[in-house]
Design a protein around this motif. Structure first.
Motif, PDB file in Angstrom:
ATOM      1  N   MET A 148       0.827  -1.208   0.000  1.00  6.05           N
ATOM      2  CA  MET A 148       0.000   0.000   0.000  1.00  6.05           C
ATOM      3  C   MET A 148       0.864   1.262   0.000  1.00  6.05           C
ATOM      4  SD  MET A 148      -2.951  -1.430   2.566  1.00  6.05           S
ATOM      5  CE  MET A 148      -3.857   0.087   2.803  1.00  6.05           C
ATOM      6  N   GLU A 149       1.934   1.265   0.784  1.00  4.03           N
ATOM      7  CA  GLU A 149       2.810   2.429   0.835  1.00  4.03           C
ATOM      8  C   GLU A 149       3.503   2.656  -0.514  1.00  4.03           C
ATOM      9  OE1 GLU A 149       3.701   4.829   3.537  1.00  4.03           O
ATOM     10  OE2 GLU A 149       1.648   4.115   3.703  1.00  4.03           O
ATOM     11  N   SER A 150       3.991   1.580  -1.118  1.00  4.55           N
ATOM     12  CA  SER A 150       4.698   1.718  -2.395  1.00  4.55           C
ATOM     13  C   SER A 150       3.751   2.179  -3.502  1.00  4.55           C
ATOM     14  CB  SER A 150       5.347   0.384  -2.790  1.00  4.55           C
ATOM     15  OG  SER A 150       6.429   0.112  -1.937  1.00  4.55           O
ATOM     16  N   LEU A 151       2.526   1.674  -3.492  1.00  2.00           N
ATOM     17  CA  LEU A 151       1.543   2.115  -4.482  1.00  2.00           C
ATOM     18  C   LEU A 151       1.266   3.608  -4.353  1.00  2.00           C
ATOM     19  CD1 LEU A 151      -1.039  -0.817  -4.432  1.00  2.00           C
ATOM     20  CD2 LEU A 151       0.210  -0.009  -6.437  1.00  2.00           C
ATOM     21  N   ARG A 152       1.175   4.076  -3.122  1.00  2.00           N
ATOM     22  CA  ARG A 152       0.910   5.493  -2.909  1.00  2.00           C
ATOM     23  C   ARG A 152       2.077   6.342  -3.414  1.00  2.00           C
ATOM     24  NH1 ARG A 152      -2.366   2.654  -0.371  1.00  2.00           N
ATOM     25  NH2 ARG A 152      -4.291   3.389   0.628  1.00  2.00           N
ATOM     26  N   HIS A 153       3.290   5.881  -3.158  1.00  2.00           N
ATOM     27  CA  HIS A 153       4.441   6.650  -3.657  1.00  2.00           C
ATOM     28  C   HIS A 153       4.477   6.623  -5.180  1.00  2.00           C
ATOM     29  CE1 HIS A 153       8.302   8.524  -3.972  1.00  2.00           C
ATOM     30  NE2 HIS A 153       8.707   7.524  -4.726  1.00  2.00           N
ATOM     31  N   PHE A 154       4.204   5.473  -5.769  1.00  2.00           N
ATOM     32  CA  PHE A 154       4.194   5.352  -7.231  1.00  2.00           C
ATOM     33  C   PHE A 154       3.204   6.348  -7.832  1.00  2.00           C
ATOM     34  CE2 PHE A 154       2.060   3.617 -10.988  1.00  2.00           C
ATOM     35  CZ  PHE A 154       3.128   3.353 -11.823  1.00  2.00           C
ATOM     36  N   VAL A 197     -11.317  -2.116  -2.245  1.00  2.00           N
ATOM     37  CA  VAL A 197     -11.734  -0.808  -1.737  1.00  2.00           C
ATOM     38  C   VAL A 197     -10.857  -0.401  -0.554  1.00  2.00           C
ATOM     39  CG1 VAL A 197     -13.610   0.463  -0.618  1.00  2.00           C
ATOM     40  CG2 VAL A 197     -14.102  -1.018  -2.565  1.00  2.00           C
ATOM     41  N   HIS A 198     -10.537  -1.369   0.317  1.00  2.00           N
ATOM     42  CA  HIS A 198      -9.688  -1.065   1.476  1.00  2.00           C
ATOM     43  C   HIS A 198      -8.303  -0.589   1.037  1.00  2.00           C
ATOM     44  CE1 HIS A 198      -7.515  -1.422   5.244  1.00  2.00           C
ATOM     45  NE2 HIS A 198      -6.672  -2.260   4.662  1.00  2.00           N
ATOM     46  N   ILE A 199      -7.685  -1.286   0.075  1.00  2.00           N
ATOM     47  CA  ILE A 199      -6.346  -0.915  -0.371  1.00  2.00           C
ATOM     48  C   ILE A 199      -6.354   0.497  -0.964  1.00  2.00           C
ATOM     49  CG2 ILE A 199      -4.500  -1.461  -2.023  1.00  2.00           C
ATOM     50  CD1 ILE A 199      -5.263  -4.423  -1.698  1.00  2.00           C
ATOM     51  N   LEU A 200      -7.409   0.820  -1.693  1.00  2.00           N
ATOM     52  CA  LEU A 200      -7.487   2.130  -2.343  1.00  2.00           C
ATOM     53  C   LEU A 200      -7.841   3.240  -1.360  1.00  2.00           C
ATOM     54  CD1 LEU A 200      -9.482   1.050  -5.530  1.00  2.00           C
ATOM     55  CD2 LEU A 200      -7.076   1.689  -5.477  1.00  2.00           C
ATOM     56  N   ASN A 201      -8.770   2.955  -0.458  1.00  2.00           N
ATOM     57  CA  ASN A 201      -9.365   3.979   0.404  1.00  2.00           C
ATOM     58  C   ASN A 201      -8.582   4.255   1.686  1.00  2.00           C
ATOM     59  OD1 ASN A 201     -11.574   5.373  -0.513  1.00  2.00           O
ATOM     60  ND2 ASN A 201     -13.075   3.899   0.202  1.00  2.00           N
ATOM     61  N   ALA A 202      -7.869   3.229   2.179  1.00  2.00           N
ATOM     62  CA  ALA A 202      -7.280   3.314   3.519  1.00  2.00           C
ATOM     63  C   ALA A 202      -6.300   4.478   3.643  1.00  2.00           C
ATOM     64  CB  ALA A 202      -6.574   2.003   3.862  1.00  2.00           C
ATOM     65  N   GLN A 203      -6.334   5.124   4.799  1.00  2.97           N
ATOM     66  CA  GLN A 203      -5.371   6.184   5.115  1.00  2.97           C
ATOM     67  C   GLN A 203      -4.128   5.546   5.737  1.00  2.97           C
ATOM     68  OE1 GLN A 203      -5.273   9.324   4.503  1.00  2.97           O
ATOM     69  NE2 GLN A 203      -7.367   9.872   3.924  1.00  2.97           N
ATOM     70  N   THR A 204      -2.983   5.706   5.087  1.00  2.00           N
ATOM     71  CA  THR A 204      -1.710   5.193   5.593  1.00  2.00           C
ATOM     72  C   THR A 204      -0.814   6.403   5.864  1.00  2.00           C
ATOM     73  OG1 THR A 204      -0.490   5.080   3.510  1.00  2.00           O
ATOM     74  CG2 THR A 204      -2.029   3.266   3.963  1.00  2.00           C
ATOM     75  N   PRO A 205       0.404   6.187   6.373  1.00  3.08           N
ATOM     76  CA  PRO A 205       1.299   7.332   6.573  1.00  3.08           C
ATOM     77  C   PRO A 205       1.518   8.159   5.302  1.00  3.08           C
ATOM     78  CG  PRO A 205       2.156   5.423   7.733  1.00  3.08           C
ATOM     79  CD  PRO A 205       0.967   4.942   6.963  1.00  3.08           C
ATOM     80  N   GLN A 234      -3.991   8.593   1.253  1.00 13.33           N
ATOM     81  CA  GLN A 234      -4.954   7.720   0.587  1.00 13.33           C
ATOM     82  C   GLN A 234      -4.526   7.522  -0.859  1.00 13.33           C
ATOM     83  OE1 GLN A 234      -8.932   9.431   0.073  1.00 13.33           O
ATOM     84  NE2 GLN A 234      -9.792   7.638   1.069  1.00 13.33           N
ATOM     85  N   LEU A 235      -4.752   6.311  -1.375  1.00  7.42           N
ATOM     86  CA  LEU A 235      -4.406   6.058  -2.774  1.00  7.42           C
ATOM     87  C   LEU A 235      -5.418   6.760  -3.680  1.00  7.42           C
ATOM     88  CD1 LEU A 235      -2.348   4.646  -4.496  1.00  7.42           C
ATOM     89  CD2 LEU A 235      -3.626   2.507  -4.267  1.00  7.42           C
ATOM     90  N   TYR A 236      -6.675   6.411  -3.545  1.00  4.28           N
ATOM     91  CA  TYR A 236      -7.762   7.093  -4.247  1.00  4.28           C
ATOM     92  C   TYR A 236      -9.006   7.057  -3.365  1.00  4.28           C
ATOM     93  CZ  TYR A 236      -5.290   6.952  -8.771  1.00  4.28           C
ATOM     94  OH  TYR A 236      -4.386   7.131  -9.783  1.00  4.28           O
ATOM     95  N   GLU A 237      -9.808   8.100  -3.432  1.00  3.48           N
ATOM     96  CA  GLU A 237     -11.137   8.066  -2.839  1.00  3.48           C
ATOM     97  C   GLU A 237     -12.012   7.255  -3.789  1.00  3.48           C
ATOM     98  OE1 GLU A 237     -14.011   8.966  -0.047  1.00  3.48           O
ATOM     99  OE2 GLU A 237     -12.134  10.097   0.002  1.00  3.48           O
ATOM    100  N   VAL A 238     -12.722   6.258  -3.267  1.00  2.73           N
ATOM    101  CA  VAL A 238     -13.517   5.366  -4.107  1.00  2.73           C
ATOM    102  C   VAL A 238     -14.998   5.615  -3.864  1.00  2.73           C
ATOM    103  CG1 VAL A 238     -14.083   2.958  -4.632  1.00  2.73           C
ATOM    104  CG2 VAL A 238     -11.722   3.602  -4.148  1.00  2.73           C
ATOM    105  N   ASP A 239     -15.751   5.716  -4.956  1.00  2.00           N
ATOM    106  CA  ASP A 239     -17.207   5.884  -4.882  1.00  2.00           C
ATOM    107  C   ASP A 239     -17.853   4.694  -5.581  1.00  2.00           C
ATOM    108  OD1 ASP A 239     -19.868   6.657  -5.031  1.00  2.00           O
ATOM    109  OD2 ASP A 239     -19.385   8.774  -5.342  1.00  2.00           O
ATOM    110  N   MET A 240     -18.601   3.903  -4.824  1.00  2.00           N
ATOM    111  CA  MET A 240     -19.238   2.685  -5.370  1.00  2.00           C
ATOM    112  C   MET A 240     -20.742   2.863  -5.577  1.00  2.00           C
ATOM    113  SD  MET A 240     -16.722   0.493  -5.636  1.00  2.00           S
ATOM    114  CE  MET A 240     -17.685  -0.992  -5.954  1.00  2.00           C
ATOM    115  N   ARG A 241     -21.236   4.099  -5.528  1.00  2.00           N
ATOM    116  CA  ARG A 241     -22.687   4.310  -5.534  1.00  2.00           C
ATOM    117  C   ARG A 241     -23.337   4.067  -6.892  1.00  2.00           C
ATOM    118  NH1 ARG A 241     -22.924  10.160  -2.921  1.00  2.00           N
ATOM    119  NH2 ARG A 241     -21.072  10.310  -4.241  1.00  2.00           N
TER     120      ARG A 241
END
Length: 967
Positions: A632-638, A755-763, A766-773
Motif C-alpha cells: 500500500m505504501e509503495s503504491l501510494r508513492h508510485f 476498496v480497502h487498499i485504495l481507500n485506507a489512510q496510511t502514513p 490515501q491512494l484514491y477516494e472510491v465511490d461505489m454508488r
C-alpha cells in the motif's frame, strides 16, 4: 567441572544456561554426542548462535536423531545425499496433504543440518549456498514428479511436439529458477523466484475429457506452488515468487516455449535481461529445457558490446536507493549502500555488456564471474580481491542473520543479544569489531560501484561562491532593516513577510533542539536556497511554499544534502513551487518525491501506459504480495511520483490537456490492475481459486468498471474513482482451497479488499477516494454482482441517469475475458430502442435538479460562474452528449465505441447526428473549460471563476442546449 557454556560471552552464556534444562531435561543424549566433532560444549556453541537450532532440538529431538543416523553433522551436505533423503521422506506419500507434510518435515531436517554447519563454520560459503540450492531443486523436482503423475491421472497426459526430436510426444513442465536459485547461490532462508514453461500447444489424451496443454500446466503450476509455499501446521518448504514471469502477476502462470521467446524478443525490458542472466532450468526435462534456454540466450547476451546496460543498471539502483530511503533500510546489507546488490550489479553489468562476445562471462555464479573478469583484465586484481572478500563476508553475515531464527532478513540487529550472536558466528570478540570490518567492506564496495557504474557527474556540489549576505541573513547577523533592504535588492517582492517567515522557522522548537550535524546542514542549505529563489518571479511567495517542505525535512536532513549536492534538482524545486502551490504541498507531504527532481528529462516526460506498468512491476518485485502494508505504501508513492511528473509537464507545456487526462487515467488503471492482482492473490492464498463452469482456474473472472472521469478518460489531479465490480463465475460454485468459501463470498471479499487498499489512510495518505454508488441498486446493492445480474438490472430496473452514466463507463482492470464481455453488454444496453422525447425530458429534469443543488445561486450569477455546474458549463455538454448517444446508438452503433466526451462528440459529428462544425465547436469549448479546471487545481483553486469568464463559450453551449434539449 565447568558448564558447557562457560566459554561463551556472558549474555550468550546466560541465554544458553536458561534454555539448557528445557532442551535436555535428562542431560545431553548419547546419540547427539556420537559424532567425534560434537561435544556438550559444541552443542552450547550452536545453541548460542541460533534460537532456531535450540527450538528444533527441544521440539523435534526424534527427527534430529534420525537426521544424525542418516549422516553425521560433521559430514558435508551433498546433492546425492539430499536426493536420497528426499526419496525416503516421500516413499509413503499417497495424496497431496501427505506430500505437503513430507516435504515440510524434510525441510526441517535439512535446514537444521545446513544452518548448524554454516553457523558453526563447519561449512564454507560455497558448501552452504550449493547445499541450499540443491535442496530447493530436489524439492521442486520431487513435488513436480508426484503432482504431474496425479494431474495426468485426473486430466490425461499432455501431448505435443517434442522440442528435441520434433515428434509428437508427452510433454512435461519446465521450471526455470531465477535469481540466486538460478545462480546456485540461494540463502539459507530464501524465497525462490520461478518461471513455468511447457514445450508447446496440444491437448491431453486418455483423460475423462481433453484439456488444453496450457490449462493443464497452469493447474499443475498452481498445485506445485501450494506444495511448496502453503503454510500448514508443519510450516512451509519455500516461499514461491512468480512475479518475474512475462507480464508479472497478471500474466499466465505457465507459457509455451514459443510464447516466452516471443515475449522476450518483442517486449523484454532491460531489467528482465538482468534477471535472466542467472536463469537456469531447475526441474523438468533437462533436454527440453536446454532448447528453451538456447532460444532465450540472444535476448540476454547481445552479439555486440552493449554499453547501454550501464544506464539500465544505474536506473535500477536508483529505484532501489529510493526504496531504501523510503523504508529506512540503510542497515540492510543487501540493498543498502555498499551491500550485496551493488556487487551483483558490478558483476552483471560486465556480463550484459560483454557476455555476447566473451562467452566465459555467460556463467551464473558470481564468484566464478569475478575470477573471469580478473582473467580477462576487465577489472584490476586489487578491485576483484576487495569485491570477492566483501561478497564472502556479506553473504556469511547474511546467513548469520537468517540462520539465527530461520527467517528471511538482511537487516542488522539492534538488540544486544542478537548482536552478540552475530559477532560470535562471524568470529569476532564483540559487535563493534564486527561492525568495523563490515563498514570497511561496504565502503570498498560503494567506492567500486561508484567508479564502475554510478558515473559521477561533474562535482556540482562544490558550490559557486555564495554571497556572504545570504549567510548573514539566515543566521540573523544583520538587523531587520538591513535584512529587508537586502531581500528587496535581490528581487523579493515582500521582504518583510519573508523575514518574518525565516525568523519563525529559525526560532522554532524543532530547530532549537536539532542535533549538531542537522543544524550544520540546515545552515549550509538555507543561504543556498534563498539565493536560488531569486531566479523566479515571486521569491517571497515561493519561499512561503518551500518552507512547508523545509519544516517537513528538518528531522531528515539527508534531503537537504540531496538538494545541496544537486543544483539541478534545487532549481526544479524552486521553479515548480513558484508555479504551483499544489505541487509544493505534495512535496511537503511526501519529501521522497524530491528524488523525481534529480532527472529533468524524466520529470518533464512522463512514461506511457506500458512503461508505467513496467515501472510499477519493477518496484513491486521486492515486496511480497502478503506484505500488504508495504504494498500500500509503495503504491501510494508510485501514484504520487507519476502524478508529480504529469503536473510538472503540464506546467512546462510538454503535455496538452488531453494528454494530461490520459496520463492521470493511465496511472489509475495501472494501479487498479495491480491492486486487483494483490487482493486476488491474498484471497487465493487463503481460500483457493474460485470455481468456474468447466473447471478453469486460470481466469479471475473479475472486472473493475470505471465510471465518471475514470471511465471517460478525464481524470484530474484530485479526482475520485467511480467504480463498479462484476464477475462471471457461477455464484453457486465454491473455491478449491482447504478453507473453501462460496464464489459469491469470495468476490464480495475481493471487492472489499480492493476498496480497502485504495481507500485506507496510511502514513502516505490515501491512494484514491472510491465511490461505489453507481453499482446496481446503489449503496443498498451488492458490492460485487455477476455480469448477468448487472445486465438484468440495467435492462429492467435502472433509471435513465444510470444509462447516462453507462455511456461514460468502460472496463479498466481485471480479467480480459470479463472486460470484453462487459463491453458487449454495454454496447447492447446503449443500443436499446428508446423514446427520444421521453428520454430528453428525463435528462433535462435531472440536469435542472443538479443545477439547482450544485450550481451558483441566482443572486450571485453576475459575479461568479461555476465552470462545471452552471448553465453553459461542462455538465451541460456532458448531458447533451449522453442524451445523443442514448438516443441515436440504435441507428448508429458506432457511437458506443468511446466513453469519453471528446471522442463521443467527434463520433456524433461523423455519424451526422450533430453537424461537424457544431461538434468541433463544442469540442473546443469543452477543452477550454477543462483546461481551466486543471490549471486551477495546480493553484489550489476551486471551479468557480469570475462571472464574466468564458462568455463566448457559455453562449455557444447554451445555444446548442436550446437547440437539442429544449424542443
Amino acid at each position: 567441572m565447568s558448564e558447557p557454556w562457560s566459554c561463551l560471552p556472558l549474555p550468550l552464556a546466560d541465554d544458553v544456561a536458561g534454555h539448557w534444562a528445557s532442551v535436555f531435561p535428562e542431560g545431553v543424549p548419547d546419540w547427539l554426542l556420537e559424532d567425534d566433532q560434537v561435544s556438550a560444549a559444541v552443542v552450547a556453541q550452536a545453541m548460542a548462535r541460533s534460537p532456531f537450532l535450540t527450538q528444533t532440538l527441544e521440539r523435534h529431538p526424534a527427527q534430529v536423531q534420525v537426521l544424525l543416523e542418516s549422516r553425521a553433522l560433521s559430514e558435508p551436505t551433498t546433492p546425492d545425499y539430499l536426493q536420497v533423503r528426499c526419496g525416503e521422506y516421500l516413499a509413503n506419500v499417497t495424496n497431496e496433504p501427505s506430500l505437503h507434510t513430507a516435504l515440510r518435515r524434510f525441510r526441517r531436517e535439512v535446514q537444521f543440518r545446513i544452518i548448524w554447519r554454516d553457523l558453526m563454520r563447519w561449512a564454507d560459503l560455497s558448501e552452504t549456498i550449493a547445499a541450499t540450492s540443491s535442496f530447493a531443486e530436489v524439492c521442486i523436482q520431487a513435488a513436480l514428479d508426484w503432482l504431474h503423475q496425479a494431474a495426468c491421472e485426473q486430466y490425461g497426459t499432455p501431448w505435443g511436439v517434442d522440442p528435441v526430436s520434433g515428434a509428437e510426444a508427452p510433454q512435461s513442465m519446465i521450471v526455470i529458477g531465477m535469481g540466486k536459485l538460478g545462480g546456485r547461490e540461494l540463502n539459507v532462508s530464501s524465497d525462490i523466484d520461478l518461471i513455468f514453461a511447457f514445450p508447446g500447444k496440444g491437448e491431453t489424451r486418455d483423460g475423462r475429457r481433453s484439456l488444453d496443454n496450457q490449462q493443464f500446466f497452469i493447474r499443475l503450476g498452481q498445485r506445485l506452488i501450494q506444495a511448496l509455499d502453503q503454510i500448514t501446521a508443519d510450516g512451509f518448504v519455500f516461499r514461491v515468487d512468480m512475479r518475474l514471469r512475462p507480464y508479472g502477476q497478471s500474466g499466465a502462470l505457465a507459457l509455451s516455449f514459443a510464447a516466452l521467446e516471443t515475449y522476450y524478443q518483442d517486449q523484454g525490458r532491460d531489467w528482465e535481461r538482468y534477471a535472466m542472466v542467472k536463469s537456469r532450468v531447475v526441474a523438468g526435462n533437462p533436454e527440453a529445457g536446454q532448447v528453451l534456454m538456447e532460444s532465450l540466450r540472444p535476448f540476454v547476451y547481445r552479439r555486440y558490446i552493449d554499453f547501454s546496460a550501464f544506464e539500465s543498471l544505474r536506473n535500477m539502483k536508483a529505484m532501489i536507493s529510493r526504496e531504501v530511503r523510503r523504508q529506512g533500510l540503510e542497515n540492510n546489507i543487501k540493498l543498502g549502500s555498499g551491500g550485496i546488490r551493488e556487487i551483483e550489479f558490478v558483476v552483471q553489468a560486465f556480463q550484459l555488456i560483454r557476455g555476447g562476445r566473451d562467452r566465459e562471462l555467460q556463467q551464473r555464479e558470481l564468484l566464478v564471474i569475478l575470477n573471469e573478469l580478473e582473467a580477462l583484465e576487465l577489472l584490476p586484481s586489487p578491485v576483484v580481491n576487495e569485491l570477492r572478500e566483501a561478497y564472502v563476508f556479506l553473504r556469511n553475515l547474511e546467513h548469520a542473520l537468517q540462520g539465527m531464527e530461520d527467517k528471511q532478513t538482511q537487516l542488522l540487529p539492534e538488540d544486544e543479544l542478537s548482536r552478540a550472536r552475530v559477532a560470535l558466528i562471524m568470529g569476532y570478540d564483540n559487535w563493534p569489531s564486527c561492525q568495523e570490518t563490515l563498514a570497511q567492506h561496504r565502503k570498498n564496495v560503494a567506492t567500486h560501484f561508484a567508479n564502475i557504474i554510478a558515473t559521477e557527474e561533474s562535482d556540482e556540489s562544490a558550490q559557486a561562491a555564495l554571497d556572504e549576505g545570504w549567510c548573514e541573513l539566515w543566521l540573523a547577523e544583520i538587523d531587520e532593516v538591513s535584512g529587508a533592504q537586502w531581500l528587496e535588492t535581490q528581487g523579493y517582492e515582500d521582504p518583510a513577510a519573508s523575514l518574518k517567515l525565516l525568523a519563525s522557522l529559525r526560532d522554532s522548537r524543532t530547530i532549537q533542539t536539532m542535533q549538531t550535524q542537522g543544524r550544520k546542514r540546515l545552515n549550509q542549505f538555507m543561504p543556498v536556497l534563498l539565493e536560488a529563489l531569486t531566479e523566479v518571479e515571486n521569491p517571497s511567495e515561493t519561499l512561503s511554499r518551500v518552507l512547508l517542505l523545509i519544516e517537513a525535512i528538518l528531522r531528515r536532513t539527508a534531503y537537504m544534502v540531496l538538494l545541496l549536492e544537486n543544483p539541478g534538482a534545487r532549481a526544479q524545486l524552486v521553479n515548480l513551487c513558484s508555479e504551483s502551490p499544489w505541487i509544493a504541498r505534495q512535496l511537503a507531504e511526501t519529501p521522497l518525491l524530491l528524488d523525481e527532481l534529480l532527472n529533468a528529462e524524466s520529470l518533464y516526460h512522463p512514461p506511457a501506459k506500458d512503461e508505467l506498468q513496467d515501472d510499477l512491476r519493477q518496484q513491486m518485485l521486492r515486496i511480497p504480495y502478503d506484505d500488504l502494508e508495504n504494498q500500500m505504501e509503495s503504491l501510494r508513492h508510485f501514484k504520487k511520483a507519476h502524478t508529480l511528473r504529469v503536473a510538472a509537464s503540464e506546467l512546462k507545456g510538454t503535455l496538452p490537456l488531453m494528454k494530461v487526462s490520459d496520463y492521470l487515467t493511465w496511472i489509475a488503471e495501472v494501479v487498479l490492475d495491480h491492486v486487483v492482482d494483490v487482493a486476488f492473490s491474498n484471497l487465493v492464498a487463503r481460500h483457493g481459486y474460485p470455481g468456474h463452469a468447466g473447471g478453469s482456474t486460470s481466469e479471475t473472472g473479475f472486472a473493475v468498471i470505471g465510471y465518471g472521469k475514470l471511465g471517460g478518460i478525464e481524470l484530474g489531479y484530485i479526482s475520485d474513482l467511480d467504480l463498479v465490480f462484476v464477475h462471471t463465475a457461477d455464484p453457486e460454485l465454491a473455491t478449491d482451497g482447504d478453507k473453501s468459501i462460496d464464489n459469491a463470498v469470495f468476490y464480495t471479499r475481493l471487492g472489499q479488499r480492493i476498496v480497502h487498499i485504495l481507500n485506507a489512510q496510511t502514513p502516505s495518505g490515501q491512494l484514491y477516494e472510491v465511490d461505489m454508488r453507481l453499482r446496481p441498486s446503489g449503496n443498498s446493492g451488492l458490492l460485487v454482482s455477476t455480469l448477468h445480474a448487472f445486465e438484468k438490472y440495467q435492462r429492467n430496473d435502472a433509471w435513465t441517469w444510470e444509462h447516462q452514466a453507462l455511456a461514460r463507463a468502460r472496463g479498466v482492470a481485471g480479467s480480459p475475458k470479463t472486460l470484453a464481455s462487459f463491453e458487449t453488454v454495454r454496447h447492447n444496453l446503449l443500443c436499446q430502442s428508446r423514446n427520444k422525447e421521453l428520454l430528453r425530458q428525463e435528462v433535462v429534469e435531472m440536469r435542472e435538479k443538479m443545477r439547482a443543488n450544485l450550481g451558483t445561486p441566482e443572486s450571485r450569477r453576475e459575479e461568479t460562474f461555476h465552470i462545471k455546474h452552471d448553465a453553459g458549463g461542462i455538465v451541460d455538454m456532458e448531458f447533451m452528449v449522453q442524451y445523443l448517444v442514448l438516443a441515436w446508438s440504435e441507428s448508429h452503433p458506432e457511437l458506443t465505441g468511446w466513453s469519453d466526451n471528446i471522442r463521443q462528440m467527434e463520433e456524433l459529428g461523423r455519424a451526422g447526428v450533430l453537424p461537424v462544425e457544431e461538434a468541433e465547436q463544442l469540442r473546443k469549448a469543452y477543452i477550454a473549460l477543462r483546461s481551466s479546471i486543471h490549471r486551477r487545481a495546480l493553484q489550489n483553486l476551486n471551479d468557480q471563476v469570475a462571472g464574466d469568464t468564458f462568455l463566448d463559450e457559455r453562449r455557444y453551449i447554451q445555444s446548442v442546449w436550446q437547440q437539442i434539449m429544449a424542443r
